[in-house]
Scaffold this motif. Structure first.
Motif, PDB file in Angstrom:
ATOM      1  N   ALA A   9      28.700  40.881  52.840  1.00  0.00           N
ATOM      2  CA  ALA A   9      27.924  41.830  52.035  1.00  0.00           C
ATOM      3  C   ALA A   9      28.530  43.225  52.107  1.00  0.00           C
ATOM      4  O   ALA A   9      28.619  43.946  51.110  1.00  0.00           O
ATOM      5  CB  ALA A   9      26.463  41.843  52.496  1.00  0.00           C
ATOM      6  N   GLU A  10      28.965  43.624  53.307  1.00  0.00           N
ATOM      7  CA  GLU A  10      29.515  44.969  53.497  1.00  0.00           C
ATOM      8  C   GLU A  10      30.837  45.150  52.766  1.00  0.00           C
ATOM      9  O   GLU A  10      31.053  46.130  52.055  1.00  0.00           O
ATOM     10  CB  GLU A  10      29.706  45.235  54.995  1.00  0.00           C
ATOM     11  N   TRP A  11      31.777  44.201  52.994  1.00  0.00           N
ATOM     12  CA  TRP A  11      33.098  44.430  52.387  1.00  0.00           C
ATOM     13  C   TRP A  11      33.088  44.255  50.862  1.00  0.00           C
ATOM     14  O   TRP A  11      33.823  44.930  50.136  1.00  0.00           O
ATOM     15  CB  TRP A  11      34.169  43.553  53.053  1.00  0.00           C
ATOM     16  N   LYS A  12      32.236  43.345  50.378  1.00  0.00           N
ATOM     17  CA  LYS A  12      32.167  43.159  48.925  1.00  0.00           C
ATOM     18  C   LYS A  12      31.547  44.368  48.223  1.00  0.00           C
ATOM     19  O   LYS A  12      31.855  44.671  47.074  1.00  0.00           O
ATOM     20  CB  LYS A  12      31.357  41.914  48.590  1.00  0.00           C
ATOM     21  N   GLU A  13      30.661  45.094  48.918  1.00  0.00           N
ATOM     22  CA  GLU A  13      30.034  46.278  48.334  1.00  0.00           C
ATOM     23  C   GLU A  13      30.972  47.471  48.339  1.00  0.00           C
ATOM     24  O   GLU A  13      30.915  48.333  47.464  1.00  0.00           O
ATOM     25  CB  GLU A  13      28.759  46.612  49.111  1.00  0.00           C
ATOM     26  N   ASN A  14      31.862  47.534  49.283  1.00  0.00           N
ATOM     27  CA  ASN A  14      32.686  48.728  49.457  1.00  0.00           C
ATOM     28  C   ASN A  14      34.157  48.561  49.093  1.00  0.00           C
ATOM     29  O   ASN A  14      34.891  49.547  48.985  1.00  0.00           O
ATOM     30  CB  ASN A  14      32.601  49.206  50.919  1.00  0.00           C
ATOM     31  N   TYR A  15      34.603  47.318  48.930  1.00  0.00           N
ATOM     32  CA  TYR A  15      36.024  47.106  48.646  1.00  0.00           C
ATOM     33  C   TYR A  15      36.213  46.182  47.448  1.00  0.00           C
ATOM     34  O   TYR A  15      35.315  45.437  47.069  1.00  0.00           O
ATOM     35  CB  TYR A  15      36.729  46.526  49.894  1.00  0.00           C
ATOM     36  N   ARG A  16      37.396  46.246  46.840  1.00  0.00           N
ATOM     37  CA  ARG A  16      37.749  45.406  45.702  1.00  0.00           C
ATOM     38  C   ARG A  16      39.036  44.660  46.005  1.00  0.00           C
ATOM     39  O   ARG A  16      39.887  45.135  46.770  1.00  0.00           O
ATOM     40  CB  ARG A  16      37.941  46.264  44.429  1.00  0.00           C
ATOM     41  N   THR A  17      39.175  43.508  45.350  1.00  0.00           N
ATOM     42  CA  THR A  17      40.424  42.769  45.512  1.00  0.00           C
ATOM     43  C   THR A  17      41.517  43.495  44.749  1.00  0.00           C
ATOM     44  O   THR A  17      41.270  44.403  43.936  1.00  0.00           O
ATOM     45  CB  THR A  17      40.275  41.343  44.963  1.00  0.00           C
ATOM     46  N   LYS A  18      42.731  43.071  44.986  1.00  0.00           N
ATOM     47  CA  LYS A  18      43.861  43.680  44.285  1.00  0.00           C
ATOM     48  C   LYS A  18      43.741  43.478  42.783  1.00  0.00           C
ATOM     49  O   LYS A  18      44.003  44.391  41.996  1.00  0.00           O
ATOM     50  CB  LYS A  18      45.169  43.054  44.788  1.00  0.00           C
ATOM     51  N   ALA A  19      43.313  42.283  42.381  1.00  0.00           N
ATOM     52  CA  ALA A  19      43.168  41.998  40.945  1.00  0.00           C
ATOM     53  C   ALA A  19      42.115  42.893  40.314  1.00  0.00           C
ATOM     54  O   ALA A  19      42.288  43.424  39.209  1.00  0.00           O
ATOM     55  CB  ALA A  19      42.801  40.529  40.740  1.00  0.00           C
ATOM     56  N   GLU A  20      41.019  43.093  41.050  1.00  0.00           N
ATOM     57  CA  GLU A  20      39.947  43.965  40.544  1.00  0.00           C
ATOM     58  C   GLU A  20      40.432  45.405  40.450  1.00  0.00           C
ATOM     59  O   GLU A  20      40.112  46.126  39.502  1.00  0.00           O
ATOM     60  CB  GLU A  20      38.720  43.860  41.442  1.00  0.00           C
ATOM     61  N   TYR A  21      41.204  45.794  41.472  1.00  0.00           N
ATOM     62  CA  TYR A  21      41.730  47.164  41.468  1.00  0.00           C
ATOM     63  C   TYR A  21      42.667  47.380  40.280  1.00  0.00           C
ATOM     64  O   TYR A  21      42.577  48.385  39.570  1.00  0.00           O
ATOM     65  CB  TYR A  21      42.459  47.428  42.781  1.00  0.00           C
ATOM     66  N   GLU A  22      43.565  46.414  40.086  1.00  0.00           N
ATOM     67  CA  GLU A  22      44.517  46.545  38.982  1.00  0.00           C
ATOM     68  C   GLU A  22      43.797  46.568  37.629  1.00  0.00           C
ATOM     69  O   GLU A  22      44.184  47.294  36.712  1.00  0.00           O
ATOM     70  CB  GLU A  22      45.523  45.389  39.036  1.00  0.00           C
ATOM     71  N   LYS A  23      42.731  45.786  37.515  1.00  0.00           N
ATOM     72  CA  LYS A  23      41.967  45.770  36.265  1.00  0.00           C
ATOM     73  C   LYS A  23      41.287  47.118  36.037  1.00  0.00           C
ATOM     74  O   LYS A  23      41.229  47.624  34.905  1.00  0.00           O
ATOM     75  CB  LYS A  23      40.932  44.658  36.325  1.00  0.00           C
ATOM     76  N   ALA A  24      40.774  47.697  37.142  1.00  0.00           N
ATOM     77  CA  ALA A  24      40.127  49.009  37.041  1.00  0.00           C
ATOM     78  C   ALA A  24      41.135  50.079  36.643  1.00  0.00           C
ATOM     79  O   ALA A  24      40.848  50.975  35.823  1.00  0.00           O
ATOM     80  CB  ALA A  24      39.457  49.371  38.369  1.00  0.00           C
ATOM     81  N   VAL A  25      42.323  49.984  37.209  1.00  0.00           N
ATOM     82  CA  VAL A  25      43.377  50.953  36.869  1.00  0.00           C
ATOM     83  C   VAL A  25      43.770  50.820  35.402  1.00  0.00           C
ATOM     84  O   VAL A  25      43.972  51.805  34.703  1.00  0.00           O
ATOM     85  CB  VAL A  25      44.612  50.743  37.786  1.00  0.00           C
TER      86      VAL A  25
END
Length: 216
Positions: free
Chosen positions: A25-41
């Motif tokens: 619960a903690e890491w999913k709320e505060n961190y993103r996977t690399k794929a998610e990060y790249e999509k956000a970028v």
């Protein structure tokens, strides 16, 4: 691709089973996977490009007088509406002229000048606000009658008068004016005579008049 538990285990850290849910619960709320990060970028870059495009388009309008542009739009809109109304009015006028000509075609005027004058007056009256609710026949009748409702003379041909003129007796010889033989008048012809003709007959041919009237 390794999950986060494998990565932690590889560096000597192992999450107890009873704490995995809280950890997830903690890491999913505060961190993103690399794929998610790249999509956000990627999405950020799209927004940035769109913003730059809009800013460039706005730059082209920096010298535009907005109020003047609004005024031009209003003027053009009014002109378009006026042109539309003018076309509608012209079409209505053509239709009205057609109806008036059809109506007048059944009338016998004393001459073409009178007909043209009445047509002009009729068109003018039909164009007035007072014509609303009235027919062409109503307005025409008002133009050719006097205050007492009697038809004015020298506008329409009096067909009854024409018939009376046509039915008057025609004499091939003049009535006797003295010294000569009088024209013989039949009873039918005498009955069709007007008062003036009967008086003339009595003066010029008293015998015929007496024979036809039974008086001396």
């Amino acid at each position: 691709m390794k999950n986060i538990y494998e990565i932690l285990k590889g560096i000597g850290i192992e999450i107890p089973a009873e704490k995995k849910d809280a950890f997830d619960a903690e890491w999913k709320e505060n961190y993103r996977t690399k794929a998610e990060y790249e999509k956000a970028v990627e999405k950020r870059d799209e927004y940035k490009a769109s913003l730059e495009t809009v800013q460039g388009e706005l730059e082209g309008f920096k010298d535009v007088n907005v109020e003047e542009l609004k005024g031009q739009i209003t003027t053009l809109t009014d002109q378009l509406q006026s042109e539309k109304e003018a076309r509608a009015k012209d079409a209505a006028l053509v239709e009205l002229e057609k109806n008036v000509d059809t109506f007048l075609s059944g009338k016998k005027f004393v001459n073409p000048i009178t007909q043209a004058a009445l047509r002009k007056s009729l068109m003018e009256e039909l164009d007035k606000d007072t014509a609303k609710g009235k027919s062409i026949a109503d307005i025409f009748t008002g133009l050719i009658t006097d205050a007492e409702g009697k038809q004015m003379e020298n506008i329409l041909v009096d067909e009854e008068q024409q018939k009376r003129e046509q039915n008057k007796p025609q004499f091939t010889n003049p009535l006797n004016t003295g010294g000569g033989a009088a024209t013989k008048v039949t009873r039918e012809e005498f009955l069709k005579m007007g008062d003036a003709e009967r008086i003339l007959l009595k003066q010029n041919d008293p015998d015929t008049w007496a024979a036809l009237t039974g008086r001396r």
